[in-house]
Design an enzyme around this catalytic site. Structure first.
Site, PDB file in Angstrom:
ATOM      1  N   GLU A   7       5.715  21.492 -88.892  1.00 50.86           N
ATOM      2  CA  GLU A   7       6.811  21.840 -89.728  1.00 50.86           C
ATOM      3  C   GLU A   7       6.877  20.609 -90.740  1.00 50.86           C
ATOM      4  O   GLU A   7       7.219  20.902 -92.144  1.00 50.86           O
ATOM      5  CB  GLU A   7       8.052  21.942 -88.977  1.00 50.86           C
ATOM      6  CG  GLU A   7       9.371  22.439 -89.846  1.00 50.86           C
ATOM      7  CD  GLU A   7       9.036  23.859 -90.071  1.00 50.86           C
ATOM      8  OE1 GLU A   7       8.848  24.029 -91.399  1.00 50.86           O
ATOM      9  OE2 GLU A   7       9.027  25.115 -89.362  1.00 50.86           O
ATOM     10  N   GLU A  24       4.858  21.712 -99.090  1.00 50.67           N
ATOM     11  CA  GLU A  24       5.789  22.271-100.276  1.00 50.67           C
ATOM     12  C   GLU A  24       6.162  21.385-101.345  1.00 50.67           C
ATOM     13  O   GLU A  24       6.083  21.750-102.531  1.00 50.67           O
ATOM     14  CB  GLU A  24       6.852  23.135 -99.437  1.00 50.67           C
ATOM     15  CG  GLU A  24       6.467  24.236 -98.643  1.00 50.67           C
ATOM     16  CD  GLU A  24       7.831  24.674 -97.840  1.00 50.67           C
ATOM     17  OE1 GLU A  24       8.838  24.067 -97.675  1.00 50.67           O
ATOM     18  OE2 GLU A  24       7.608  25.849 -97.365  1.00 50.67           O
TER      19      GLU A  24
END
Length: 125
Positions: free
Chosen positions: A70, A77
């Site tokens: 994650e 991102e």
């Protein structure tokens, strides 16, 4: 900064940066918060059901891997977002692939959880 004048960090500062990254993700990222909450529940369940040493290893690897995945997804991102705010098919693909990697690991972790905990839960009923 010139290539021959690379910044060198001490081992202690490297650990500090790592802990700062973990803290930032835990505070700012919704999905990391969700994974941490689920991890606490799974760890407590491991104690309640007295899982074996090898099951603990699988749980610890699943939790560590899930949170790490994650965090890597978030880093990808953020890097893509820093590079371009405009839509670009390669930017979308990079973000989608990173999200897909998280999903694959999440599914694997859930399966591991079912293998470990489902027989114990069924024995209760």
């Amino acid at each position: 900064m010139a290539a021959d004048k690379k910044r060198k960090h001490t081992l202690a500062s490297s650990f500090k940066f790592g802990f700062e990254g973990i803290a930032a993700a835990a505070v700012k990222e919704r999905n990391v918060k969700i994974h941490i909450a689920i991890s606490v529940f799974v760890i407590l369940s491991g104690f309640v059901f007295s899982i074996s040493k090898y099951e603990w290893i699988a749980i610890i690897l699943s939790i560590g891997g899930m949170i790490s995945m994650e965090m890597m997804n978030t880093a990808i991102e953020r890097t893509v977002d820093m590079y371009t705010k405009e839509y670009h098919p390669l930017a979308k693909q990079a973000k989608d692939i990173a999200a897909g990697a998280v999903l694959v690991f999440a599914i694997s972790s859930v399966i591991i959880g079912f293998i470990i905990f489902l027989p114990r839960l069924l024995a209760w009923f």
